[in-house]
Design an enzyme around this catalytic site. Sequence first.
Site, PDB file in Angstrom:
ATOM      1  N   GLU A 691      36.859  59.117 -76.388  1.00  0.00           N
ATOM      2  CA  GLU A 691      35.519  59.653 -76.149  1.00  0.00           C
ATOM      3  C   GLU A 691      34.474  58.544 -76.125  1.00  0.00           C
ATOM      4  O   GLU A 691      33.281  58.814 -76.010  1.00  0.00           O
ATOM      5  CB  GLU A 691      35.170  60.692 -77.219  1.00  0.00           C
ATOM      6  CG  GLU A 691      35.395  60.208 -78.638  1.00  0.00           C
ATOM      7  CD  GLU A 691      35.306  61.311 -79.681  1.00  0.00           C
ATOM      8  OE1 GLU A 691      34.702  62.353 -79.402  1.00  0.00           O
ATOM      9  OE2 GLU A 691      35.851  61.117 -80.783  1.00  0.00           O
ATOM     10  N   ASP A 715      31.386  63.999 -75.784  1.00  0.00           N
ATOM     11  CA  ASP A 715      30.798  62.707 -76.143  1.00  0.00           C
ATOM     12  C   ASP A 715      30.999  61.674 -75.041  1.00  0.00           C
ATOM     13  O   ASP A 715      30.108  60.866 -74.764  1.00  0.00           O
ATOM     14  CB  ASP A 715      31.413  62.188 -77.450  1.00  0.00           C
ATOM     15  CG  ASP A 715      30.703  62.744 -78.673  1.00  0.00           C
ATOM     16  OD1 ASP A 715      29.520  63.090 -78.564  1.00  0.00           O
ATOM     17  OD2 ASP A 715      31.336  62.825 -79.741  1.00  0.00           O
TER      18      ASP A 715
END
Length: 834
Positions: A691, A715
């Site tokens: 992420e 994210d």
Amino acid sequence: MIGIVIVSHSRQISDGLKRMADAMGQESIPVVSAGGMDEPDDPLGTDALRILQAIQEVLHADGVLVFADIGAAKLNAETAIDLLEDAQKRKVRLCDAPLVEGVLAAAVQSAAGGSIEDVMREAQTAYTPPMATGRETERTPSVTPSADALLREYEIATPLGLHARPAALFVSAMNRHQSAIDIRNVTKNSGYVNAKSINKVMTLEVQQRDRIGVSASGPDAAQVHDAIQALIDQNFGEAPATGGPPSAPPPKPATDTADGDGSILNGTAIRIGYAVAPARFLRIELPDVDARQVDDVDAEVVRFDEALATARAEIEALIQRGKTMLDDYEVRIFEAHLLHLDDPEIAEAVRKRIRKDKSNAEHAWRDTVAAMVASYRGLADPVIQARGDDLADVGLRVLRILTGADAMPTRFETPVILCTKTLRPSDIPTLDFSNVQGLCTEKGSKTSHAGILASGLNVPVVFGLGARIEEIEEGRDILLDGASGTVDIDPDAKAIKAAQEKRTAWRDRMDRAERIKFRPATTRDGQRRRVAANMQGLQELGNIVASGAEEVGLFRTEFLYMNRTDAPGEDEQYGIYRAAVAGLDGRPLVIRTMDIGGDKPVPYLQQPNEANPNLGWRGLRFCLANTKVFHTQLRAILRASSHGPVRVMFPMVSTVDEVTAARREVEAAEAQLTGAGLDFDPTIQIGIMVEVPAAAETADALAAHVDFFSIGTNDLTQYVMAADRGNPKVADLIDPFHPAVLRVIQRTIHAAKRAKIWVGMCGAMAGDPMAAPILLGLGLDEFSMNAAQVPEFKLSFSHLSADACARFAEEALALDTAAQVRERTAAFLDAQTE
């Protein structure tokens, strides 16, 4: 710390109240349930020996308070205390306080370290019932801060203000200080009350964006305000209101003239769908009853108590029936109905009125309950306000029994759309929906328990249409649109035809999704992929298994750490993980270690204030710096792995060094368990979340150290696009279909394939049917999403060709903008389903 023993005629009530006390108390306070009898044929009642054993379980505490509901419960509690040794008796007191409010107030005060006198006093002042006079109850006189007090103001940002858990955190923090501390609601111009009393704080009705004023006078006054500021900075351990994707605007309250043109009534969409059918009205409001005097008040009290017992049996039967069709949370709604029914304050007020005024039971009950419901609905907080609907539901049930009125019809011989002023929670599991095409109400909201239950129905539902619902003609065809939240009370032939076509297509798609949900996700050219569900609590297990999900691709464990004042211990976590493994019945469980920080702050872990917490000390970074907390979680996960397929996954990974350090911590935890003779799976798979752009760019190097990747697109998108996903001013940049994000995903998947490890996705993109052709074409192995999305996703997936998707993915990644990708993808999907 003071121990608490709960005595009720119903074990379900005492067990449910114990769970509430555990949650309210925050700390691990000693609370024992001693309700009911061990008699299968007659489980209602109390047992002095059972109560005695419960008291002995918590005698190690600094003192013990026993709470009992009514009659024989108190007598048996007194008998149990008499059976103790003299030295033990001096530690135990029977607390004459309202059962529910008293226990919850005592739990908070006990967790705060109060003496037995403090805890008992707080419990006894927990609740003062409103008088049924129509006059506003008098406020508790406010206190006046001393002249040398340190005064400061704060704004409360938690979504529901200082509701139960934030208030409990606040009060617990205040009780750790010596200073005299008072609090007022500046926004509502209230007087000051004792900040160390949970009941006084709750009466201030502090809502989101309200300002509070706090006065501290004493040797640690400055530290008091430091502690409050820390709670404010961490948002009381709750996700900030601005976090996550922008939310929809709140529904407009129902008014006497629902807006809309002509025949269209506007309300709140509760459940999507379309229906056209004759309107059928249900009249289920709490009715007026005639007052009359009775000659034999004792017989009238007995008649009232018998009605309560009948109502209790009906609700308990409803709970048993609900366990086959509702999840755990929804069943607890009806367990709360039992708490209302057994509230000694309400029941005793009715008995006193019968005896004093020689009033008939139904009139005394109706007035008492109506006054209490009015007090709920007079509060500003819509969530607490909605709890008045639950009490009204219980009130109507008892009134029906007392008056001998017919029960509400539950079965209908021909198709109908049900229209009513308000829908009660208990109506939903009792209705036969074979001919009910839809539901609409004058009042109601998504936050009400009826709204929560109705959102899970397979028919369209619209709440809050306002007083114009009375314009609907009984028996006339109406058109209900659960997608837009509207009702057309006089639809023309064209509108009816369009709605019927939408309904046919919608029901057909739902039926097809339901039929194939337990099949593997397979493309039309025979390619299989795994479809998993995301999870953040055991209460979701039933929905996950019923959805057709093949495993849990993400168990968000950070929620185990939130809304409490200390970290969960190893045994507590092991019990939760083991229960999850058992509930999944052989389906794999991916447990992500706690992702603390960013939009998930935890005050008691004393994280520093950061200018940009999403780029700060969070995820694996935090865990590697807090190895004691980290080891506790790792040992619990490893122990659970001995009971079924478990995988461990680390969040917020940026470097190879972090992964190798985390693996060393796993090895250390394994060595500790081996030394203790505890079982675990030595071959447990270890993976990481991808992420962070750095992880995607070095995915080849990271893949050599793990067994799998899971791409977190929420994210990842904000980091790639340098746009805060909680900031509406840059919301247009937060699009996982942007070619920059898609190319990062492609590099991650290709790195995994070269290393011969599997790769999944657990961000919101994974459950989006529009993203499926691109992700399938790139080679994603597992799609993990909200359980409710699984059936629809599998159905959409079955229309795709893996070969065609592979070619299309290359085309999509060559485009310049997210809009172009979405437009081309929509056209591709249309062609795939033709």
